[in-house]
Enzyme design. Structure first.
Site, mmCIF file in Angstrom:
data_model
loop_
_atom_site.group_PDB
_atom_site.id
_atom_site.type_symbol
_atom_site.label_atom_id
_atom_site.label_comp_id
_atom_site.label_asym_id
_atom_site.label_seq_id
_atom_site.Cartn_x
_atom_site.Cartn_y
_atom_site.Cartn_z
ATOM 1 N N LYS A 8 -8.246 4.269 1.911
ATOM 2 C CA LYS A 8 -7.177 5.068 1.909
ATOM 3 C C LYS A 8 -7.351 5.778 0.402
ATOM 4 C CE LYS A 8 -4.480 3.446 4.901
ATOM 5 N NZ LYS A 8 -5.484 2.401 5.359
ATOM 6 N N SER A 39 0.490 -1.219 -0.035
ATOM 7 C CA SER A 39 -0.202 -0.203 -0.446
ATOM 8 C C SER A 39 1.038 0.692 0.184
ATOM 9 C CB SER A 39 -0.753 -0.281 0.844
ATOM 10 O OG SER A 39 -0.188 -0.707 2.007
ATOM 11 N N THR A 63 -39.354 28.088 -8.846
ATOM 12 C CA THR A 63 -40.315 26.942 -8.129
ATOM 13 C C THR A 63 -40.614 25.746 -10.011
ATOM 14 O OG1 THR A 63 -42.155 26.848 -8.357
ATOM 15 C CG2 THR A 63 -41.218 27.768 -6.817
ATOM 16 N N HIS A 64 -40.100 24.961 -9.970
ATOM 17 C CA HIS A 64 -40.230 24.407 -11.662
ATOM 18 C C HIS A 64 -39.074 24.921 -12.427
ATOM 19 C CE1 HIS A 64 -43.454 22.240 -9.097
ATOM 20 N NE2 HIS A 64 -43.758 23.059 -8.851
ATOM 21 N N LYS A 79 -17.447 30.813 -28.784
ATOM 22 C CA LYS A 79 -17.114 30.861 -27.150
ATOM 23 C C LYS A 79 -17.171 31.196 -25.859
ATOM 24 C CE LYS A 79 -19.945 27.231 -26.573
ATOM 25 N NZ LYS A 79 -20.043 26.346 -27.071
ATOM 26 N N GLU A 88 -19.086 23.940 -14.651
ATOM 27 C CA GLU A 88 -19.889 21.984 -15.419
ATOM 28 C C GLU A 88 -18.011 21.462 -14.376
ATOM 29 O OE1 GLU A 88 -18.727 22.544 -19.467
ATOM 30 O OE2 GLU A 88 -21.064 23.597 -19.040
ATOM 31 N N SER A 128 -13.600 27.670 -26.846
ATOM 32 C CA SER A 128 -13.887 26.398 -27.857
ATOM 33 C C SER A 128 -12.447 26.354 -29.022
ATOM 34 C CB SER A 128 -15.196 26.707 -28.233
ATOM 35 O OG SER A 128 -14.944 25.572 -29.647
ATOM 36 N N ASN A 185 -2.144 -2.229 12.909
ATOM 37 C CA ASN A 185 -3.718 -1.919 13.119
ATOM 38 C C ASN A 185 -3.609 -0.567 13.590
ATOM 39 O OD1 ASN A 185 -4.225 -4.467 12.126
ATOM 40 N ND2 ASN A 185 -4.862 -5.512 13.339
HETATM 41 N N1 ARG Z 1 -1.744 -1.224 4.755
HETATM 42 C C1 ARG Z 1 -2.128 -2.030 6.210
HETATM 43 C C2 ARG Z 1 -3.898 -0.739 5.833
HETATM 44 O O1 ARG Z 1 -4.321 0.920 5.365
HETATM 45 C C3 ARG Z 1 -2.023 -1.737 7.608
HETATM 46 C C4 ARG Z 1 -2.772 -2.658 8.508
HETATM 47 C C5 ARG Z 1 -1.966 -3.321 8.213
HETATM 48 N N2 ARG Z 1 -2.106 -4.787 9.117
HETATM 49 C C6 ARG Z 1 -2.481 -5.932 9.156
HETATM 50 N N3 ARG Z 1 -2.671 -6.487 9.931
HETATM 51 N N4 ARG Z 1 -1.884 -6.399 7.821
HETATM 52 O O2 ARG Z 1 -4.633 -1.403 6.313
#
Ligand code: ARG
Length: 464
Positions: A325, A23, A155-156, A283, A290, A277, A110
């Site tokens: 993430k 990660s 409205t509408h 334009k 947008e 454009s 964790n």
């Molecule tokens: N990269 C992991 C996450 O974002 C970190 C935690 C990893 N924990 C594990 N038990 N493998 O969740």
């Protein structure tokens, strides 16, 4: 391949498995938070007598050195580590030796990642609030300058009753104000520290979780170590609130696009916030509005993504949660950019007051007031509604407006009409008489502006 585990394995991880699992290419964004959390952790380990003062000093020095070197570009976060936690720990051990191996005592990735993500989200909540604050300042300025800039209200998407630009902008002020309040609620609710929850069952070391929590400005430690590592509610709440911000910006963008169209011409978007454009030389397109409208989809997507990821996860930590993430980082960046760009566009827009006022004069926006005029002269409302309906039909046939008819023509439809009707249904009267709290009448608007300025003052003080 560089990972923190391996003792119980008899062969190397398959290369594709390693890449799929890693990660670091996105969680390197949590580098600062990882260092901050680790420093707090080792300071506490020393206070509790779990590591020595010397070891703590070496680790803290090592960590701050790594931070300085990454910031200055001397050290790059190499993507051949599994995640940001492994990178920091490996670098620390490389630099300070055995003391570095003690940093992770009483901690799991964790609770570490739960903390990093919380620190990140918490800081972003503050930043997004600041962006919204700027937008609210722009809105209140437009409101103060346009208390009598008349325009049709719809409205509408049909002209309904006259209002003012201040009143219309005030509606968006209320929306973004609620967004600010929502973010502040999220901040309060999430501000409990998961560090020390370990893998999920706490630890046998005598950690002082309240101490680490206070070192990092949390209200206190989280109260269930299983929930601490498994909770992503605050991310869901954030993404729900970001989705709401985008929904507001998108509605506003839609109106900007309509108002900027050749048919409406209520506004001119500044050249600096428009694009051209490649083929049509004439334009000038409202691309920022947008794009903001378009990007709403990806923020909603982030919310649905994390809700779906979380829905089937048994307690406690599971690797699925690593998926929290990328979508969150992307949604946060998107929303901040959208607010800033939108604010830039809004603060430079030219409002074509005359065109808005002329538009408000057409389309029978004073029909309700004409009916109310008859009511004030003793006609029951339902009858008055019918009379004005016939009057509107007459005007459509004659391609006229109610106030352009002669008193004779008016009297023909109802003898109750008198010369004072013209003043009673003028644009000015229609707006000025609407004085209930929250209505567009200038004194009602001034009262709302006063209360909202106090609100802005309050969040300004909180920012500083
Ligand atoms: N990269 C992991 C996450 O974002 C970190 C935690 C990893 N924990 C594990 N038990 N493998 O969740």
């Amino acid at each position: 391949m560089a990972q923190l585990w391996g003792g119980r394995f008899t062969k190397e991880t398959d290369k594709l498995v390693y890449q799929f699992n890693a990660s670091i290419h996105f969680d390197k964004k949590l580098f600062e938070q990882d260092i901050e959390g680790s420093i707090a952790h080792v300071v506490m380990l020393e206070k509790q007598g779990i590591i020595t003062c010397r070891e703590k000093d070496d680790i803290v020095k090592g960590l701050t050195g790594i931070r300085t070197d990454v910031e200055s570009g001397k050290l790059t976060i190499a993507e051949d580590y599994e995640d940001i936690h492994s990178f920091v720990e490996a670098k620390l051990i490389e630099r300070i030796g055995d003391a570095g191996k003690k940093m992770h005592t009483g901690r799991s990735r964790n609770d570490q990642v739960a903390l990093d993500m919380k620190l990140y989200v918490r800081a972003e909540v503050v930043q997004i609030t600041e962006c919204l604050h700027e937008l609210l300042e722009t809105l209140i300025t437009i409101m103060e300058n346009n208390l009598t800039t008349y325009m049709p209200g719809f409205t509408h998407l049909q002209k309904a009753q006259p209002t003012t630009l201040a009143h219309h902008m005030g509606a968006y002020f209320e929306m973004f104000k609620r967004d600010v309040l929502r973010l502040s609620d999220i901040y309060k609710r999430m501000n409990y520290c998961p560090l020390g929850a370990g893998a999920f069952a706490g630890t046998t070391y005598p950690l002082d979780r309240s101490y680490t929590a206070s070192l990092m400005g949390f209200e206190g430690p989280t109260l269930n170590s299983m929930d601490s590592v498994a909770d992503r509610d605050y991310i869901i709440e954030l993404l729900a609130s970001l989705s709401t911000i985008m929904m507001h910006l998108s509605r506003f963008s839609e109106e900007i696009i309509i108002w900027n169209s050749n048919e409406y011409r209520f506004i001119d978007i500044d050249d600096g916030f428009s694009t051209g454009s490649s083929i049509m030389p004439q334009k000038k397109n409202p691309d920022i509005a947008e794009l903001v409208r378009g990007k709403t989809g990806r923020v909603y997507g982030a919310l649905v993504s994390i809700l779906t990821t979380m829905k089937g996860i048994p307690l406690a930590y599971n690797k699925d949660m690593q998926e929290d993430k990328e979508v969150t980082f992307d949604a946060i960046e998107t929303v901040k950019n959208c607010i800033v760009l939108f604010n830039g566009m809004l603060s430079t827009i030219k409002f074509n007051n005359k065109i808005m006022e002329e538009s408000a004069m057409k389309g029978f926006t004073n029909a309700t007031d004409a009916a109310d005029y008859l009511v004030n002269k003793g006609v029951p409302f339902r009858d008055a509604h019918g009379i004005i309906g016939r009057l509107v039909l007459y005007c459509i046939e004659k391609n006229s407006s109610i106030d352009a008819l002669s008193i004779e023509e008016l009297k023909e439809i109802s003898p109750v009409f008198e010369a004072d009707v013209y003043d009673a249904i003028s644009l000015k009267t229609c707006v000025e008489k609407r004085l209930t709290t929250g209505a567009p009448g200038p004194s009602a608007m001034k009262e709302a502006i006063k209360i909202n300025k106090e609100f802005l003052e309050h969040i300004r003080n909180k920012d500083n």
